[in-house]
Design a protein around this motif. Structure first.
Motif, PDB file in Angstrom:
ATOM      1  N   THR A   1       0.863  -1.085  -0.040  1.00  0.00           N
ATOM      2  CA  THR A   1      -0.459   0.067  -0.360  1.00  0.00           C
ATOM      3  C   THR A   1       0.567   1.482  -0.085  1.00  0.00           C
ATOM      4  OG1 THR A   1      -0.087   0.284   2.694  1.00  0.00           O
ATOM      5  CG2 THR A   1      -1.706  -0.723   1.234  1.00  0.00           C
ATOM      6  N   GLY A   2       0.543   2.057  -0.489  1.00  0.00           N
ATOM      7  CA  GLY A   2       0.472   3.731   0.154  1.00  0.00           C
ATOM      8  C   GLY A   2       2.154   3.990   1.185  1.00  0.00           C
ATOM      9  N   ALA A   3       0.910   3.911   2.198  1.00  0.00           N
ATOM     10  CA  ALA A   3       1.987   3.242   4.011  1.00  0.00           C
ATOM     11  C   ALA A   3       2.417   2.751   3.581  1.00  0.00           C
ATOM     12  CB  ALA A   3       0.647   3.240   4.394  1.00  0.00           C
TER      13      ALA A   3
ATOM     14  N   LYS B   1       4.997  12.671   1.598  1.00  0.00           N
ATOM     15  CA  LYS B   1       4.054  11.480   0.905  1.00  0.00           C
ATOM     16  C   LYS B   1       4.870  10.700  -0.420  1.00  0.00           C
ATOM     17  CE  LYS B   1       3.403  15.362  -1.981  1.00  0.00           C
ATOM     18  NZ  LYS B   1       1.693  16.608  -2.600  1.00  0.00           N
ATOM     19  N   LEU B   2       4.756  10.377  -1.141  1.00  0.00           N
ATOM     20  CA  LEU B   2       5.014   9.375  -2.135  1.00  0.00           C
ATOM     21  C   LEU B   2       4.468  10.314  -3.480  1.00  0.00           C
ATOM     22  CD1 LEU B   2       3.654   6.410  -2.501  1.00  0.00           C
ATOM     23  CD2 LEU B   2       5.413   6.777  -1.129  1.00  0.00           C
ATOM     24  N   VAL B   3       5.474  11.353  -4.088  1.00  0.00           N
ATOM     25  CA  VAL B   3       5.836  12.699  -5.096  1.00  0.00           C
ATOM     26  C   VAL B   3       5.108  11.519  -6.254  1.00  0.00           C
ATOM     27  CG1 VAL B   3       6.652  14.226  -6.211  1.00  0.00           C
ATOM     28  CG2 VAL B   3       6.912  13.513  -3.578  1.00  0.00           C
ATOM     29  N   SER B   4       4.275  11.883  -6.980  1.00  0.00           N
ATOM     30  CA  SER B   4       3.857  11.006  -8.521  1.00  0.00           C
ATOM     31  C   SER B   4       4.703  11.506  -9.240  1.00  0.00           C
ATOM     32  CB  SER B   4       2.528  10.978  -8.719  1.00  0.00           C
ATOM     33  OG  SER B   4       2.065  10.579  -7.636  1.00  0.00           O
ATOM     34  N   SER B   5       4.574  11.540 -10.801  1.00  0.00           N
ATOM     35  CA  SER B   5       5.728  12.312 -12.071  1.00  0.00           C
ATOM     36  C   SER B   5       5.073  11.051 -13.236  1.00  0.00           C
ATOM     37  CB  SER B   5       6.712  12.901 -11.667  1.00  0.00           C
ATOM     38  OG  SER B   5       7.230  13.305 -12.720  1.00  0.00           O
ATOM     39  N   ALA B   6       5.037  11.285 -14.289  1.00  0.00           N
ATOM     40  CA  ALA B   6       5.108  11.082 -15.259  1.00  0.00           C
ATOM     41  C   ALA B   6       3.980   9.617 -15.518  1.00  0.00           C
ATOM     42  CB  ALA B   6       6.015  10.020 -15.810  1.00  0.00           C
ATOM     43  N   GLY B   7       2.919  10.011 -14.374  1.00  0.00           N
ATOM     44  CA  GLY B   7       1.940   9.195 -14.228  1.00  0.00           C
ATOM     45  C   GLY B   7       2.630   8.344 -13.369  1.00  0.00           C
ATOM     46  N   CYS B   8       3.310   8.106 -12.867  1.00  0.00           N
ATOM     47  CA  CYS B   8       3.689   6.896 -11.870  1.00  0.00           C
ATOM     48  C   CYS B   8       3.465   7.548 -10.606  1.00  0.00           C
ATOM     49  CB  CYS B   8       5.267   6.746 -11.992  1.00  0.00           C
ATOM     50  SG  CYS B   8       5.767   4.716 -11.275  1.00  0.00           S
ATOM     51  N   LYS B   9       3.329   6.788  -9.514  1.00  0.00           N
ATOM     52  CA  LYS B   9       3.082   7.384  -8.266  1.00  0.00           C
ATOM     53  C   LYS B   9       4.495   6.008  -7.208  1.00  0.00           C
ATOM     54  CE  LYS B   9       1.726   2.582  -5.481  1.00  0.00           C
ATOM     55  NZ  LYS B   9       0.139   2.164  -4.778  1.00  0.00           N
ATOM     56  N   VAL B  10       4.863   6.056  -7.753  1.00  0.00           N
ATOM     57  CA  VAL B  10       6.425   5.210  -7.154  1.00  0.00           C
ATOM     58  C   VAL B  10       7.789   6.083  -7.465  1.00  0.00           C
ATOM     59  CG1 VAL B  10       8.276   4.041  -6.024  1.00  0.00           C
ATOM     60  CG2 VAL B  10       5.098   3.706  -6.239  1.00  0.00           C
TER      61      VAL B  10
END
Length: 1022
Positions: A65-67, A87-96
Motif C-alpha cells: 500500500t502507499g502507507a 508523501k509519495l511524489v507522483s510524476s510521469a503518470g507513476c506514483k513511485v
C-alpha cells in the motif's frame, strides 16, 4: 586489458537503498500474459506471426500500500540521514518515483545495473528500461552492461539480455516481452519525444510489426524505468511521453537532481571526497597580471626547491642570432633579466631580489611581485593557450614518471572549441594551431625529462623515448561520412539535452575502446576533443584536463572536472583505491585559463550549491528522532540524548552562534583531538560524529590544491648515513604469513558464542490512536496540531513477519568470507531457541551472527598467525616513488635528522612527533616509512609510520619501528587497526627470531615521551 569489478560497500548501500523501499513485497517471478500477435498482411506472414511466443512475462504489480511504501522509504531515509518525505511524489503518470543522488565518478551506472539484478533476485521483476538523454550516455551504458556482464553472472548466476531500442529492429522488442529472464532495453529520449518520422514510429501501427504500436507492446510489460541524468528529461513533453510506458516505478540517478521526488540515497560531492571514492582535484591557474611601467613578457612557471636555494622557472624573451625567442630559464636570486635576455631594453631594472618557496612568489628590486602562474606583458590568447598546453604536458609527465612503475597509464584531455584548431585540412600536414604547439612543447619537455630521469628509472626512460610525438596525441570528434575527416559535432543548443552531441562516431574510441586507451601498448596519451563532450566520457585514467576554449556558462566547472574524477586502474584492470594511498595516486590536475583563485572560488561555489539539500544546523531538532545502530538493534535518539549532543557541541565551540558546525570541529576531527563525548554517548561515538558530519558547513568543502605548490623533496645526506643503512638492513625483509587452524575449532567457538550472545530485536510496529480536540487554539490551528494522542500500542514478535525471501547462508558467508558449508555447520549446531530468532527479525539476525562469527574468526587468526621470512626484500626505489611531488600544505619546516628535507604529516599528533624527533639529542636519523613498505596481514596490507635509529648507548633499543596514534584506548581504535598492529608484532618478532631477540623493537606510541619510556626501559605496551 580487462577491467575488473569488485563488491564495494558504498555501492551496495546505494543498491539496498532502492531495494529496501519494497521490503515485504512478495517475490513473484514473471507474471505471464497473452502477447498481442498483431494482424498479418497475408497468410504466410500470419503463420509466421502465430509462431511467435504466445505468452509474455510482465513485471508483477507492487503489492504494498502507499502507507507501507512510505514507511519503507522513511526507514531508508533515516539510515541515510535524509529528510523524511511527507508523501509519495507522483510524476510521469507513476506514483513511485525514487531519487538516487550519486556524485560523478562513483559508478552510478554500475549501481543501477546491480539494482536490476537485486530487484530480480528479491522480487522477481524482469523488465527494465534505461532512459538516457544522449547518444554518448547511451553508448556508455551499453559499454557498462557489456563489461560488467561476467562480474554479475558470477554474483547472481544469471545474465541480463540487453539491447538498444531501434524502430527498424523490432524483433528485439518481441524478445523483450516473451523472454522470462532479466531484460534491459536502453533508449534515448529522442526515440520517443522528437517529431521526426523515425522518432514517431514508436506510436504508429507498423506493417512490419504486425500492425501493432511498439509503445503498446512496451507498456504491456509494466517496465521499471531507470532515468540516467534525469535533470535533462524534465520537460513537460518528455514526462508525458514517459507516462505512455505505463511504468511500474521510476528510478532517477544523477549527481545534480533539479527536481526532487522521494530521495532515498545521497552520495554527494562531499561524501565522495571524504570516503576517497573520487580523485582529489588540483589546479594550475594562469593569471594575466599587469606590472607597472613595462611591456616585458614574463611567465613565472614555478618555484623549485634545490639543495642550495630556491630557483624560479621563468619564461621570458631572449635575443638570439635568428631574432627574439621566448624560452624558459631557471634563475636564482640576484639574476638580472636584462643580462639574461641578452640586453633587451624592456627588461631593464628586473633584478630578482627574493624567491619565496613557501608563498611561491618572486620579488624584483623594484618591489614588483609575481606569483607562480602569473603572466605579464604581451599575453595574447595564443600565448595563453601555449602556456596552458605546456603546463598540461608538464603535469602529465610529472604524474607519468611517478605512476608508470605502478602500472598506471596517464591520460590527458584537452577540451577545444572547434576541430580546425587541432586539425586544419587547409594545411599540407593537416596540423592545426594547437597540434603544432603541442608537438613543439612536448618535444622540448620530453628532452628535458629524459635528461633529468635517474638511472634507476630505465623502464620509464625507454617508454618515454620510444613514443613518437605524432602518435601520442589524437583528436576524437565526429567523422564526416563522405570525406572521412574530423568535423565539429552537431549538438543541441536549446531545451532538454542542450550541449550534448548525438553523433555516435564522436565517441567510438573513447567509449567503446576504453580498455585500449588504458594500455601502455596504445601510444595515445593526449586526447583533444570538443567542449560539448560532457556526460558519457568515463575513462578512469584521465589525470590532466586542459580547457583550451572560451568560457562557456552553459558548462559548469563541476561538469568539466567530472570527466576526470573516476578512480584510476592499473594494467591489470585493478582499481587504485587503497585507502592509504588513494589520494596520493589519484589527483586530477585542471589547467585553467583563469587564475587559481578564480577557478577554485567558482568551483567551490558550485559544489556548495550542489549541497543545498543538506541540513545546515546542528540543533536539538536535527538530532531528535535520528537513528543509530547498536549491538542490540536500531536506537532512536531521544530528545534527552539530542540535548546532550547539542550541549557537547556548544561547550567545545564546535558550533557557532547560529548552530552551524564550526571549522574547529572539522580540524579537531582531522587531527584526532576531538573532545570526549559524555559517557552515556561514548559507545555510539562513531555514529554520532557521522550525524554531525552530515550537517553541511563551508569548512567541509573538498580542498582544491594548487598544483604548483608541491615541491621536489629529494632524499638528503641522512639517507646515506651508516646508522640509517644499518636500520634499513634490519627491517628490509619480506615475509609471508600462515594461519593454521582446525575449521572445526572455529565452528565450535562460533556455536558457543551464538548460543550465549546472539540476541535479536523482534520486528515491531506502533499503533497510535488519536482524535480531534474538542476545542483548538489559534496556534494549534495554525500549526496543524488539532489532534490529541489518546492511546499508543506496540505489536511484537509473532504478530509481525518479514515477507522478504533471504539467502541466509549466502549473506552470512559473504559477510564473514567463510564457505556456505562452514556457515551451515555453525547454524545447524546452535540451539533451536536461538535459531528461531531469525523469523523475528532476519536482517538483525544476519548482522549480529556475522559480527559474532567475525570476532571469533579474528581471535583465531591472531592466535594461529605466524610469519615465514623469504629471500625477497624491498626495492630501494620505494623511497623515491611518489616523493618527487607532494602536497606541502601539510609539510613540516625543513628538517635536520629526517631522510628527506621535509616530512608530510597526516595529523597534529604526527606533526608534534616530528618536531620532537628532529630536536632530540638521542635520535641520529629517522624516516617516515614510504607507502611501499608494506607488511602483509589477513586483514589487508599494513604500512607502519616510522623507522628510528638512536645513538648507541643512549637507549636500550637502538633500532625502533613506531606507529603513532592519538589514543591507545580500545574504544578509539578500530578493530581492523588492532588486528594489523597485532600482526605487525608477530612480523617483527619473526625478524628478531632470525638474528637477535632485541634486534628491532616495534610498538605503538602516543607521543615522543612514550617512545622514550619504551626504548629507555625496555617496556612494551603490547
Amino acid at each position: 586489458m580487462k577491467l575488473k569489478f569488485k563488491v564495494q560497500p558504498y555501492q551496495t548501500n546505494a543498491v539496498e537503498s532502492v531495494v529496501d523501499c519494497f521490503a515485504e513485497q512478495v517475490n513473484t517471478s514473471g507474471i505471464a500474459y497473452r502477447i498481442d500477435p498483431g494482424v498479418a498482411k497475408n497468410r504466410t506472414e500470419y503463420t509466421q506471426a502465430s509462431l511467435l511466443e504466445a505468452h509474455g512475462f510482465k513485471n508483477a504489480d507492487i503489492q504494498l500500500t502507499g502507507a507501507q511504501l512510505l514507511a519503507n522509504i522513511h526507514a531508508v531515509q533515516r539510515r541515510q540521514n535524509l529528510s523524511l518525505s511527507d508523501k509519495l511524489v507522483s510524476s510521469a503518470g507513476c506514483k513511485v518515483n525514487l531519487d538516487v543522488e550519486m556524485e560523478t565518478g562513483t559508478g552510478k551506472t554500475y549501481c543501477y545495473i546491480k539494482t536490476i539484478f537485486e530487484m530480480n533476485k528479491r522480487y522477481g521483476w524482469t523488465k527494465f528500461i534505461v532512459v538516457v538523454p544522449s547518444i554518448a550516455i547511451r553508448e556508455g551504458v551499453l559499454k557498462s552492461l557489456e563489461i560488467t556482464a561476467e562480474h554479475f553472472t558470477e554474483s547472481y548466476g544469471k545474465k541480463a539480455r540487453f539491447f538498444v531500442y531501434n524502430s527498424r529492429q523490432l524483433h528485439h522488442l518481441e524478445s523483450f516481452s516473451s523472454d522470462a529472464g532479466i531484460n534491459v532495453m536502453v533508449i534515448n529520449i529522442q526515440a520517443f519525444n522528437a517529431t521526426g518520422k523515425d522518432n514517431r514510429r514508436i506510436y504508429d501501427e507498423l506493417d512490419d510489426f504486425q500492425s501493432r504500436k511498439p509503445i503498446d507492446v512496451i507498456s504491456s510489460n509494466r517496465p521499471i524505468l531507470i532515468l540516467d541524468e534525469p535533470q535533462k528529461m524534465e520537460g513537460e513533453k518528455t514526462l508525458e511521453a514517459l507516462a505512455k510506458f505505463k511504468p511500474l516505478m521510476i528510478l532517477r540517478y544523477s549527481a545534480t537532481h533539479r527536481t526532487t521526488h522521494n530521495k532515498i540515497h545521497r552520495l554527494d560531492a562531499l561524501d565522495a571526497y571524504n570516503q576517497k571514492l573520487v580523485k582529489k582535484i588540483a589546479v594550475r591557474g594562469i593569471a594575466v597580471k599587469g606590472l607597472a611601467g613595462t611591456n616585458a613578457y614574463l611567465y613565472l612557471e614555478s618555484i623549485e626547491i634545490s639543495k642550495k636555494a630556491p630557483v624560479a622557472r621563468i619564461e621570458m624573451e631572449v635575443r638570439q642570432g635568428g631574432g627574439i625567442k621566448r624560452i624558459v630559464k631557471r634563475l636564482e636570486r640576484g639574476k638580472d633579466l636584462f643580462i639574461e635576455s641578452n640586453e633587451l631594453d624592456q627588461y631593464r631594472g628586473f633584478v630578482i631580489a627574493q624567491i619565496d618557496a613557501n608563498k611561491d612568489t618572486i620579488e624584483f628590486t623594484s618591489g614588483q611581485v609575481l606569483s607562480a602562474g602569473d603572466a605579464t606583458g604581451d599575453v595574447t590568447e595564443a600565448t595563453m593557450r601555449r602556456i596552458q598546453i605546456r603546463e598540461a604536458i608538464k603535469a602529465h609527465l610529472e604524474k607519468e614518471k611517478r605512476l608508470f612503475t605502478q602500472g598506471v597509464k596517464v591520460l590527458s584531455l584537452f577540451f577545444i572549441d572547434e576541430v580546425a584548431k587541432y586539425r586544419d585540412y587547409s594545411q599540407a600536414d593537416d596540423q592545426g594551431e594547437y597540434a603544432r604547439i603541442f608537438e613543439d612543447e612536448y618535444e622540448q619537455l620530453k628532452s628535458e625529462y629524459l635528461g633529468e630521469l635517474a638511472l634507476d628509472n630505465e623502464a620509464y626512460r625507454t617508454y618515454l623515448a620510444d613514443i613518437n610525438v605524432g602518435r601520442t596525441h589524437d583528436g576524437y570528434f565526429s567523422i564526416d561520412k563522405k570525406t572521412k575527416k574530423l568535423t565539429d559535432p552537431s549538438f543541441k543548443t536549446r531545451g532538454e539535452g542542450a550541449g550534448l552531441s548525438d553523433d555516435v562516431d564522436a565517441y567510438d574510441l573513447i567509449l567503446k575502446d576504453k580498455e585500449r586507451l588504458l594500455s601502455f601498448a596504445e601510444p595515445v596519451r593526449f586526447i583533444f576533443s570538443h567542449s560539448a563532450l560532457r556526460e558519457g566520457w568515463d575513462n578512469p585514467n584521465v589525470f590532466v584536463m586542459c580547457m583550451l576554449k572560451h568560457s562557456d556558462n552553459t558548462i559548469s566547472r563541476r561538469q568539466e572536472v567530472g570527466r576526470g574524477l573516476r578512480i584510476s586502474v592499473n594494467q591489470h584492470g585493478d582499481r587504485m583505491d587503497n585507502p592509504a594511498t588513494v589520494h596520493d595516486v589519484n589527483i586530477l590536475t585542471v589547467v585553467a585559463s583563469e587564475s587559481y583563485k578564480d577557478f577554485v572560488g567558482n568551483l567551490q561555489r558550485e559544489i556548495s550549491g550542489s549541497l543545498s539539500a543538506r541540513l545546515r544546523k546542528a540543533d536539538e531538532a536535527y538530532f531528535t528522532g535520528r537513528t543509530i545502530t547498536t549491538e542490540t538493534g536500531v536506537l532512536e535518539i531521544t530528545s534527552v540524548m539530542a540535548k546532550q549532543i547539542y550541549k557537547y557541541l556548544l561547550k567545545n565551540d564546535y558550533t557557532d552562534d547560529v548552530d552551524q558546525v564550526a571549522e574547529a570541529y572539522h580540524k579537531a576531527k582531522a587531527n584526532g583531538t576531538l573532545a570526549a563525548l559524555p559517557s552515556e554517548l561514548a559507545p555510539h561515538a562513531e555514529q554520532i560524529f557521522s550525524l554531525i558530519d552530515s550537517v553541511f558547513s563551508e569548512s567541509q568543502l573538498p580542498p582544491v590544491g594548487d598544483d604548483r605548490k608541491p615541491k621536489t623533496n629529494p632524499l638528503n645526506a641522512n639517507f646515506e648515513k651508516k646508522e640509517f643503512k644499518a636500520l634499513w638492513n634490519r627491517i628490509n625483509q619480506k615475509a609471508v604469513y600462515r594461519v593454521e587452524f582446525d575449521s572445526s575449532e572455529l565452528i565450535q567457538n562460533c556455536i558457543r558464542t551464538l548460543d550465549k550472545e546472539l540476541r535479536v530485536t523482534p520486528l515491531t510496529y506502533t499503533i497510535q490512536k488519536g482524535e480531534q480536540a474538542n476545542q483548538a487554539s489559534y496556534e494549534q490551528l495554525k500549526s496543524g496540531q488539532i489532534f490529541e494522542l489518546r492511546e499508543t500500542g506496540t505489536e511484537y514478535g509473532t504478530s509481525v513477519h518479514s515477507m522478504v525471501t533471504y539467502d541466509l547462508l549466502g549473506k552470512i558467508a559473504e559477510n564473514t568470507q567463510l564457505t556456505r558449508k562452514t556457515i551451515a555447520e555453525v547454524l545447524s549446531g546452535v540451539q533451536t531457541a536461538v535459531f528461531k530468532q531469525f523469523k523475528q527479525n532476519p536482517e538483525h539476525f544476519i548482522a549480529e551472527s556475522s559480527r559474532l562469527i567475525n570476532e571469533q574468526k579474528a581471535t583465531i587468526i591472531i592466535e594461529r598467525l605466524s610469519y615465514d621470512s623469504i629471500a625477497e626484500t624491498h626495492d630501494i626505489d620505494i623511497f623515491t616513488a611518489g616523493q618527487s611531488k607532494q602536497d606541502f600544505t601539510r609539510a613540516s619546516e625543513k628538517l635536520k635528522n629526517h631522510i628527506y628535507d621535509y616530512c608530510v604529516t597526516d595529523s597534529k599528533v604526527e606533526r608534534k612527533f616530528v618536531e620532537e624527533l628532529d630536536t632530540s639529542t638521542e635520535v641520529v636519523v629517522y624516516a617516515k616509512l614510504p607507502r611501499g613498505f608494506l607488511i602483509p596481514t589477513p586483514v589487508g596490507d599494513y604500512n607502519p609510520d616510522w623507522a628510528i635509529s638512536f645513538k648507541e648507548g643512549s637507549v636500550k633499543h637502538i633500532y625502533f619501528v613506531a606507529e603513532t596514534k592519538g589514543s591507545m584506548s580500545s574504544m578509539e581504535l578500530r578493530a581492523i587497526e588492532h588486528t594489523k598492529i597485532d600482526c605487525a608484532r608477530k612480523f617483527f618478532a619473526e625478524i628478531n627470531r632470525r638474528i637477535d631477540p632485541e634486534h628491532v623493537k616495534y610498538d605503538v606510541v602516543t607521543s615522543y615521551g612514550k617512545l622514550m619510556e619504551i626504548v629507555g626501559n625496555g617496556e612494551t605496551s603490547a
